[in-house]
Design a protein around this motif. Structure first.
Motif, PDB file in Angstrom:
ATOM      1  N   ALA A   1       0.831  -1.199   0.000  1.00  0.00           N
ATOM      2  CA  ALA A   1       0.000   0.000   0.000  1.00  0.00           C
ATOM      3  C   ALA A   1       0.868   1.253   0.000  1.00  0.00           C
ATOM      4  O   ALA A   1       0.618   2.207  -0.752  1.00  0.00           O
ATOM      5  CB  ALA A   1      -0.923   0.002   1.212  1.00  0.00           C
ATOM      6  N   VAL A   2       1.894   1.253   0.837  1.00  0.00           N
ATOM      7  CA  VAL A   2       2.802   2.410   0.884  1.00  0.00           C
ATOM      8  C   VAL A   2       3.529   2.556  -0.451  1.00  0.00           C
ATOM      9  O   VAL A   2       3.715   3.671  -0.957  1.00  0.00           O
ATOM     10  CB  VAL A   2       3.800   2.253   2.044  1.00  0.00           C
ATOM     11  CG1 VAL A   2       4.875   3.324   1.977  1.00  0.00           C
ATOM     12  CG2 VAL A   2       3.075   2.308   3.383  1.00  0.00           C
ATOM     13  N   LEU A   3       3.942   1.438  -1.054  1.00  0.00           N
ATOM     14  CA  LEU A   3       4.631   1.487  -2.347  1.00  0.00           C
ATOM     15  C   LEU A   3       3.737   2.085  -3.428  1.00  0.00           C
ATOM     16  O   LEU A   3       4.177   2.938  -4.223  1.00  0.00           O
ATOM     17  CB  LEU A   3       5.079   0.078  -2.747  1.00  0.00           C
ATOM     18  CG  LEU A   3       5.826  -0.043  -4.085  1.00  0.00           C
ATOM     19  CD1 LEU A   3       7.100   0.790  -4.055  1.00  0.00           C
ATOM     20  CD2 LEU A   3       6.142  -1.506  -4.385  1.00  0.00           C
ATOM     21  N   LEU A   4       2.468   1.655  -3.475  1.00  0.00           N
ATOM     22  CA  LEU A   4       1.535   2.201  -4.466  1.00  0.00           C
ATOM     23  C   LEU A   4       1.334   3.701  -4.265  1.00  0.00           C
ATOM     24  O   LEU A   4       1.283   4.470  -5.227  1.00  0.00           O
ATOM     25  CB  LEU A   4       0.194   1.473  -4.370  1.00  0.00           C
ATOM     26  CG  LEU A   4       0.162   0.027  -4.888  1.00  0.00           C
ATOM     27  CD1 LEU A   4      -1.159  -0.631  -4.530  1.00  0.00           C
ATOM     28  CD2 LEU A   4       0.379  -0.020  -6.400  1.00  0.00           C
ATOM     29  N   LEU A   5       1.219   4.141  -3.012  1.00  0.00           N
ATOM     30  CA  LEU A   5       1.038   5.571  -2.741  1.00  0.00           C
ATOM     31  C   LEU A   5       2.278   6.372  -3.121  1.00  0.00           C
ATOM     32  O   LEU A   5       2.178   7.495  -3.631  1.00  0.00           O
ATOM     33  CB  LEU A   5       0.707   5.782  -1.264  1.00  0.00           C
ATOM     34  CG  LEU A   5      -0.693   5.326  -0.814  1.00  0.00           C
ATOM     35  CD1 LEU A   5      -0.835   5.466   0.693  1.00  0.00           C
ATOM     36  CD2 LEU A   5      -1.779   6.126  -1.517  1.00  0.00           C
ATOM     37  N   LEU A   6       3.472   5.797  -2.890  1.00  0.00           N
ATOM     38  CA  LEU A   6       4.699   6.483  -3.280  1.00  0.00           C
ATOM     39  C   LEU A   6       4.786   6.632  -4.797  1.00  0.00           C
ATOM     40  O   LEU A   6       5.203   7.681  -5.302  1.00  0.00           O
ATOM     41  CB  LEU A   6       5.914   5.720  -2.746  1.00  0.00           C
ATOM     42  CG  LEU A   6       6.164   5.813  -1.236  1.00  0.00           C
ATOM     43  CD1 LEU A   6       7.317   4.908  -0.823  1.00  0.00           C
ATOM     44  CD2 LEU A   6       6.448   7.253  -0.822  1.00  0.00           C
ATOM     45  N   VAL A   7       4.396   5.582  -5.522  1.00  0.00           N
ATOM     46  CA  VAL A   7       4.396   5.663  -6.985  1.00  0.00           C
ATOM     47  C   VAL A   7       3.403   6.716  -7.451  1.00  0.00           C
ATOM     48  O   VAL A   7       3.695   7.520  -8.349  1.00  0.00           O
ATOM     49  CB  VAL A   7       4.071   4.282  -7.595  1.00  0.00           C
ATOM     50  CG1 VAL A   7       3.882   4.388  -9.109  1.00  0.00           C
ATOM     51  CG2 VAL A   7       5.171   3.278  -7.272  1.00  0.00           C
ATOM     52  N   GLU A   8       2.207   6.727  -6.830  1.00  0.00           N
ATOM     53  CA  GLU A   8       1.186   7.705  -7.208  1.00  0.00           C
ATOM     54  C   GLU A   8       1.682   9.116  -6.946  1.00  0.00           C
ATOM     55  O   GLU A   8       1.501  10.028  -7.767  1.00  0.00           O
ATOM     56  CB  GLU A   8      -0.094   7.426  -6.412  1.00  0.00           C
ATOM     57  CG  GLU A   8      -1.297   8.250  -6.872  1.00  0.00           C
ATOM     58  CD  GLU A   8      -1.431   9.547  -6.092  1.00  0.00           C
ATOM     59  OE1 GLU A   8      -2.128  10.447  -6.576  1.00  0.00           O
ATOM     60  OE2 GLU A   8      -0.806   9.646  -5.016  1.00  0.00           O
TER      61      GLU A   8
END
Length: 342
Positions: free
Chosen positions: A318-325
């Motif tokens: 979840a944190v990885l997806l938010l960082l990419v976003e």
């Protein structure tokens, strides 16, 4: 076995359809605004760097991270192993005197308040044993049966007061007899009775009752609250005024604590007497040390499952997806500021 430590957070998943709906509303509003600004061919000419896929890409990344974050908050757990524990202890009945004499204020704030506070402290010290609470005056009732629900037992103690038993006077022998009936027959020699009282006894047969109970396998301990010497017993009237407990002739009645009677009861019951005159915590610990000498019995076997948490398996992606976003959004703003694609 899978469980969620905080399953209430799973209700947040119901917000996902609302988030999706808001995005589609926003997308339609954005597209309508662009169409009002210029038609598609002219818009491509006026703003050749517009990236129509960027909002969708950012939203999909954000929407995928939401359920992962919610599941991480709920903390999924997996049962690692199941353990069995054999509980050992004794049966303890605490008999609390709630007669009118306990309203005396020869000890502050009153005998009743000191007795309630000490009883609560004692329950905390006796955790692990089966504990019951008996309230008594000239009659006695088991207000809390033998249990390990200590919060319930303490709630019974916190509300104990003379108004709970209309018949007044003090019969310590009746308190001992009623407590005996509360024990299981199999708990003989693994039981204790702790009487918390000012020692006034209108029946006068408590020592012999304690001796008979001791012969049947019960140890009787006493805790004396109050001082010798005449003390008045204040009471609140229904009209809100204060008065004193009065004799039949109308004059104020007095009470005097009787530590000697309590010592006789404890001696006949095979236990010990403790005056409640100092620190409640130290006295409770001393009394627990006495009770710990009683041979413990085997209670029921209780099974416990230990669980390992796996929230990080959902938090990390979840944190990885938010960082990419966030990175995509930052890159888009940078390109727009430098004249690149929007």
């Amino acid at each position: 076995m899978v469980r969620f430590e905080h399953s209430e957070y799973l209700w947040l998943l119901l917000l996902l359809p609302a988030v999706i709906g808001l995005f589609f509303w926003y997308w339609r509003q954005r597209r309508a605004a662009l169409e009002r600004f210029a038609d598609r061919e002219l818009l491509d000419y006026l703003a050749p760097g517009i990236n129509r896929r960027l909002p969708w890409t950012k939203f999909i990344l954000f929407a995928l991270s939401l359920p992962l974050l919610v599941v991480a908050l709920a903390n999924p757990q997996w049962s690692a192993q199941r353990e069995e524990m054999q509980r050992r202890g004794i049966d303890v009945v605490i008999a609390l005197d709630i007669s009118n004499s306990m309203l005396a204020e020869d000890v502050k704030p009153s005998r009743m308040d000191r007795a309630r506070y000490f009883t609560t402290t004692l329950i905390d010290e006796l955790v692990g044993n089966n504990i019951g609470v008996e309230l008594f005056t000239c009659t006695a009732v088991m207000a809390a049966p033998l249990t390990t629900d200590y919060n319930f037992v303490k709630s019974v103690v916190s509300t104990a007061a003379p108004y709970q038993i209309s018949a007044q006077g003090t019969n310590l022998a009746e308190a001992i007899t009623t407590a005996e009936a509360a024990f299981d027959a199999e708990s003989a020699n693994h039981r204790a009775l702790i009487i918390i009282s000012d020692g006034e006894d209108h029946a006068g047969s408590a020592a012999s009752a304690a001796a008979r109970a001791h012969e049947a396998g019960l140890l009787v301990y006493t805790v004396g609250v109050g001082k010798s010497g005449a003390s008045l017993m204040p009471v609140q009237l229904n009209n809100g005024r204060s008065d004193y407990i009065r004799q039949s002739g109308g004059g104020p009645a007095t009470t005097s604590a009787d530590q000697a009677t309590l010592e006789d009861i404890a001696g006949s019951g095979g236990g010990a007497h403790f005056p409640l005159s100092g620190d409640s915590e130290n006295l409770a610990q001393a009394l627990r040390a006495q009770v710990d000498r009683i041979e413990k019995q085997e209670f029921e076997t209780q099974s416990f499952s230990s669980y390992d948490s796996y929230f990080y398996w959902f938090l990390a992606p979840a944190v990885l997806l938010l960082l990419v976003e966030m990175t995509i959004g930052y890159r888009a703003r940078y390109d727009a500021a430098s004249g690149g694609d929007v």
